[in-house]
Design a protein around this motif. Sequence first.
Motif, PDB file in Angstrom:
ATOM      1  N   CYS A 229       0.955  -1.039   0.155  1.00 27.61           N
ATOM      2  CA  CYS A 229       0.092  -0.333  -0.096  1.00 27.61           C
ATOM      3  C   CYS A 229       0.822   1.613   0.424  1.00 27.61           C
ATOM      4  O   CYS A 229       0.780   2.644   1.092  1.00 27.61           O
ATOM      5  CB  CYS A 229      -0.907  -0.153   1.077  1.00 27.61           C
ATOM      6  SG  CYS A 229      -1.981  -1.602   0.698  1.00 27.61           S
ATOM      7  N   GLY A 230       1.683   1.267  -0.775  1.00 27.27           N
ATOM      8  CA  GLY A 230       2.597   2.746  -1.440  1.00 27.27           C
ATOM      9  C   GLY A 230       1.379   3.641  -2.104  1.00 27.27           C
ATOM     10  O   GLY A 230       0.342   3.246  -2.506  1.00 27.27           O
ATOM     11  N   GLY A 231       2.224   4.195  -2.982  1.00 23.68           N
ATOM     12  CA  GLY A 231       1.907   4.953  -4.405  1.00 23.68           C
ATOM     13  C   GLY A 231       0.244   4.102  -5.130  1.00 23.68           C
ATOM     14  O   GLY A 231      -0.502   4.451  -4.592  1.00 23.68           O
ATOM     15  N   VAL A 232       1.266   2.809  -5.099  1.00 29.12           N
ATOM     16  CA  VAL A 232       0.976   2.148  -6.608  1.00 29.12           C
ATOM     17  C   VAL A 232      -0.416   1.849  -5.991  1.00 29.12           C
ATOM     18  O   VAL A 232      -1.228   1.591  -6.365  1.00 29.12           O
ATOM     19  CB  VAL A 232       2.069   1.360  -7.269  1.00 29.12           C
ATOM     20  CG1 VAL A 232       1.000   0.729  -8.124  1.00 29.12           C
ATOM     21  CG2 VAL A 232       2.811   2.402  -7.959  1.00 29.12           C
ATOM     22  N   GLY A 233      -0.028   0.813  -4.678  1.00 34.24           N
ATOM     23  CA  GLY A 233      -1.439  -0.187  -3.984  1.00 34.24           C
ATOM     24  C   GLY A 233      -1.960   1.093  -3.456  1.00 34.24           C
ATOM     25  O   GLY A 233      -3.586   0.523  -3.837  1.00 34.24           O
TER      26      GLY A 233
ATOM     27  N   ASP B 190       3.393  -2.310   7.507  1.00 39.55           N
ATOM     28  CA  ASP B 190       3.268  -0.866   7.509  1.00 39.55           C
ATOM     29  C   ASP B 190       1.387  -0.268   8.077  1.00 39.55           C
ATOM     30  O   ASP B 190       0.733  -0.068   7.295  1.00 39.55           O
ATOM     31  CB  ASP B 190       4.042   0.101   7.140  1.00 39.55           C
ATOM     32  CG  ASP B 190       3.748   1.412   7.576  1.00 39.55           C
ATOM     33  OD1 ASP B 190       3.593   1.700   8.475  1.00 39.55           O
ATOM     34  OD2 ASP B 190       5.040   2.153   6.598  1.00 39.55           O
ATOM     35  N   ASP B 191       1.347   0.119   9.216  1.00 43.23           N
ATOM     36  CA  ASP B 191       0.017   0.566   9.984  1.00 43.23           C
ATOM     37  C   ASP B 191       0.152   1.342   9.684  1.00 43.23           C
ATOM     38  O   ASP B 191      -1.242   2.196   8.834  1.00 43.23           O
ATOM     39  CB  ASP B 191      -0.285  -0.136  11.252  1.00 43.23           C
ATOM     40  CG  ASP B 191      -0.286  -1.044  11.794  1.00 43.23           C
ATOM     41  OD1 ASP B 191      -0.901  -1.715  11.177  1.00 43.23           O
ATOM     42  OD2 ASP B 191       0.176  -1.647  13.103  1.00 43.23           O
ATOM     43  N   ARG B 192       0.702   2.790   9.327  1.00 47.63           N
ATOM     44  CA  ARG B 192       0.389   3.727   8.440  1.00 47.63           C
ATOM     45  C   ARG B 192      -0.615   3.545   7.072  1.00 47.63           C
ATOM     46  O   ARG B 192      -0.829   4.515   7.024  1.00 47.63           O
ATOM     47  CB  ARG B 192       2.073   4.475   9.137  1.00 47.63           C
ATOM     48  CG  ARG B 192       1.849   6.295   7.880  1.00 47.63           C
ATOM     49  CD  ARG B 192       3.405   6.152   8.331  1.00 47.63           C
ATOM     50  NE  ARG B 192       3.885   5.888   8.374  1.00 47.63           N
ATOM     51  CZ  ARG B 192       5.605   6.097   8.274  1.00 47.63           C
ATOM     52  NH1 ARG B 192       5.992   7.050   9.231  1.00 47.63           N
ATOM     53  NH2 ARG B 192       6.515   5.218   7.832  1.00 47.63           N
ATOM     54  N   LYS B 193       0.580   2.476   5.936  1.00 49.07           N
ATOM     55  CA  LYS B 193       0.320   2.742   5.060  1.00 49.07           C
ATOM     56  C   LYS B 193      -1.358   2.026   5.097  1.00 49.07           C
ATOM     57  O   LYS B 193      -2.236   2.800   3.694  1.00 49.07           O
ATOM     58  CB  LYS B 193       1.015   1.814   4.232  1.00 49.07           C
ATOM     59  CG  LYS B 193       2.224   2.727   3.321  1.00 49.07           C
ATOM     60  CD  LYS B 193       3.142   1.368   3.301  1.00 49.07           C
ATOM     61  CE  LYS B 193       4.710   2.282   2.573  1.00 49.07           C
ATOM     62  NZ  LYS B 193       5.709   1.572   2.324  1.00 49.07           N
ATOM     63  N   LEU B 194      -2.012   1.378   5.812  1.00 46.48           N
ATOM     64  CA  LEU B 194      -2.616   0.759   6.059  1.00 46.48           C
ATOM     65  C   LEU B 194      -3.892   2.060   5.805  1.00 46.48           C
ATOM     66  O   LEU B 194      -5.154   1.918   5.952  1.00 46.48           O
ATOM     67  CB  LEU B 194      -3.517  -0.350   7.173  1.00 46.48           C
ATOM     68  CG  LEU B 194      -2.079  -1.337   7.167  1.00 46.48           C
ATOM     69  CD1 LEU B 194      -2.428  -2.686   8.349  1.00 46.48           C
ATOM     70  CD2 LEU B 194      -2.943  -2.379   4.861  1.00 46.48           C
ATOM     71  N   GLU B 195      -3.762   2.722   7.212  1.00 47.00           N
ATOM     72  CA  GLU B 195      -4.073   4.058   7.490  1.00 47.00           C
ATOM     73  C   GLU B 195      -4.868   5.020   6.093  1.00 47.00           C
ATOM     74  O   GLU B 195      -5.921   5.287   6.142  1.00 47.00           O
ATOM     75  CB  GLU B 195      -3.957   4.392   8.447  1.00 47.00           C
ATOM     76  CG  GLU B 195      -3.983   4.191  10.288  1.00 47.00           C
ATOM     77  CD  GLU B 195      -5.482   4.504   9.997  1.00 47.00           C
ATOM     78  OE1 GLU B 195      -6.004   4.590   9.936  1.00 47.00           O
ATOM     79  OE2 GLU B 195      -5.768   3.031  10.093  1.00 47.00           O
ATOM     80  N   TRP B 196      -3.543   4.515   5.555  1.00 50.37           N
ATOM     81  CA  TRP B 196      -3.777   5.500   4.322  1.00 50.37           C
ATOM     82  C   TRP B 196      -4.646   5.074   3.523  1.00 50.37           C
ATOM     83  O   TRP B 196      -5.232   5.787   3.011  1.00 50.37           O
ATOM     84  CB  TRP B 196      -2.127   6.168   3.766  1.00 50.37           C
ATOM     85  CG  TRP B 196      -1.247   6.714   3.687  1.00 50.37           C
ATOM     86  CD1 TRP B 196      -1.871   7.417   5.058  1.00 50.37           C
ATOM     87  CD2 TRP B 196       0.124   6.353   3.998  1.00 50.37           C
ATOM     88  NE1 TRP B 196      -1.007   8.266   5.387  1.00 50.37           N
ATOM     89  CE2 TRP B 196       0.644   7.976   4.989  1.00 50.37           C
ATOM     90  CE3 TRP B 196       1.609   5.909   3.548  1.00 50.37           C
ATOM     91  CZ2 TRP B 196       2.524   8.265   5.080  1.00 50.37           C
ATOM     92  CZ3 TRP B 196       2.322   6.100   3.139  1.00 50.37           C
ATOM     93  CH2 TRP B 196       2.954   6.985   3.820  1.00 50.37           C
ATOM     94  N   ALA B 197      -4.583   3.554   3.261  1.00 48.26           N
ATOM     95  CA  ALA B 197      -5.595   2.616   2.272  1.00 48.26           C
ATOM     96  C   ALA B 197      -6.410   2.846   3.003  1.00 48.26           C
ATOM     97  O   ALA B 197      -7.901   2.884   1.544  1.00 48.26           O
ATOM     98  CB  ALA B 197      -5.173   2.040   2.780  1.00 48.26           C
TER      99      ALA B 197
ATOM    100  N   ASN C 237      12.350   5.017   3.045  1.00 46.40           N
ATOM    101  CA  ASN C 237      12.016   4.677   4.820  1.00 46.40           C
ATOM    102  C   ASN C 237      10.199   4.858   4.256  1.00 46.40           C
ATOM    103  O   ASN C 237       9.925   3.915   5.845  1.00 46.40           O
ATOM    104  CB  ASN C 237      12.075   5.844   5.534  1.00 46.40           C
ATOM    105  CG  ASN C 237      13.449   5.858   5.370  1.00 46.40           C
ATOM    106  OD1 ASN C 237      15.130   4.411   4.956  1.00 46.40           O
ATOM    107  ND2 ASN C 237      14.581   7.328   5.799  1.00 46.40           N
ATOM    108  N   GLY C 238       9.498   4.557   3.741  1.00 46.16           N
ATOM    109  CA  GLY C 238       8.202   4.472   3.530  1.00 46.16           C
ATOM    110  C   GLY C 238       7.518   5.736   4.635  1.00 46.16           C
ATOM    111  O   GLY C 238       5.888   5.797   4.615  1.00 46.16           O
TER     112      GLY C 238
END
Length: 361
Positions: A188-192, A213-220, A351-352
């Motif tokens: 769940c980076g930019g593309v995901g 990364d829970d932070r990326k999951l929150e973004w999702a 570093n995400g």
Amino acid sequence: MAQQVRGVVARSKGAPVEIETIVVPDPGPGEAVVEVQACGVCHTDLHYREGGINDEYPFLLGHEAAGVVESVGDGVTDLEPGDFVILNWRAVCGTCRACLRGRPWYCFSTFNAAQPMTLTDGTALSPALGIGAFVEKTLVHSGQCTKVDPTASPAAVGLLGCGIMAGIGAAVNTGGVTRGDSVAVIGCGGVGNAAVAGARIAGATKIIAIDLDDRKLEWAKGFGATHTINAGAGDVVEAVQELTGGFGADVVIEAVGRPETWKQAFYARDLAGTVVLVGVPTPDMRVEMPMIDFFSRGGSLKSSWYGDCLPSRDFPYLVDLYQQGRLDLDGFVSETIALDQVEEAFTKMHNGEVLRSVVVF
């Protein structure tokens, strides 16, 4: 008359990028000079710097860009100075076997500018993805310019030039997500996260975001994920099946590009589901699996290049959705930066810490 502008150059493998004076020639036949207004910092630029694409140094980096046409060369009839455009790296030819069969998103002969941009000593530069947009002005083929609504934010819509289009297209174009589908996105980076947004646009009712990364999951969640799975907390395949009635997802999009996550995608889909690989693997990576698993599960295994997009079709449509408030492109812009902060942005991306840093001129 050739112009001299500032741009970001990678001179050798792994070396920090440098701000250099770039010589931009007048546009020749079929070419255009574009004044860049904004350009996103994409993983592909880092791949170029690290030698992961090829070794044709020095590279003029940057390719997720929007700007205004300054001048055009002979024979250009569909652009004129003042047009607001998103740059693309698949300017379709219209005459190759894919184009003639009505599949221009698979074009085998895309166009780039014929003339090189150079350093002041005459050294020719290799522009990233045929664009090179970490620069105040760039020379491209006119077919690499797609006109869109000029009132749109350059920092937001420029991201359609690569990563965000790749993710949205992986869901909508390659994966064929439609109303009522269940979709899982691994990475769940930019593309995901763009794939999550694309699944939402297409009408998926269950969108499962998966990352370590829970932070990326929150973004999702902000882009439309209805469920999240931290991949470090247990078996990903079992978790997806549990959320889909024991069956697996209709479409699983792998946005990491690693053998282990591709296998997770394969086994996390429904019996006749679709796997879409949009994450970029390295040449040394291998997948080893029993052939009977391919035979017995059916479905589709697909790769998505640039989200199988056709810029002339997809860019204006997605910009319209953005202008209507139905596609949150602003949400992908983590920060805006100056041209001399690209190296720092690479570190944050690695570093995400960000979805996208965007250079604004």
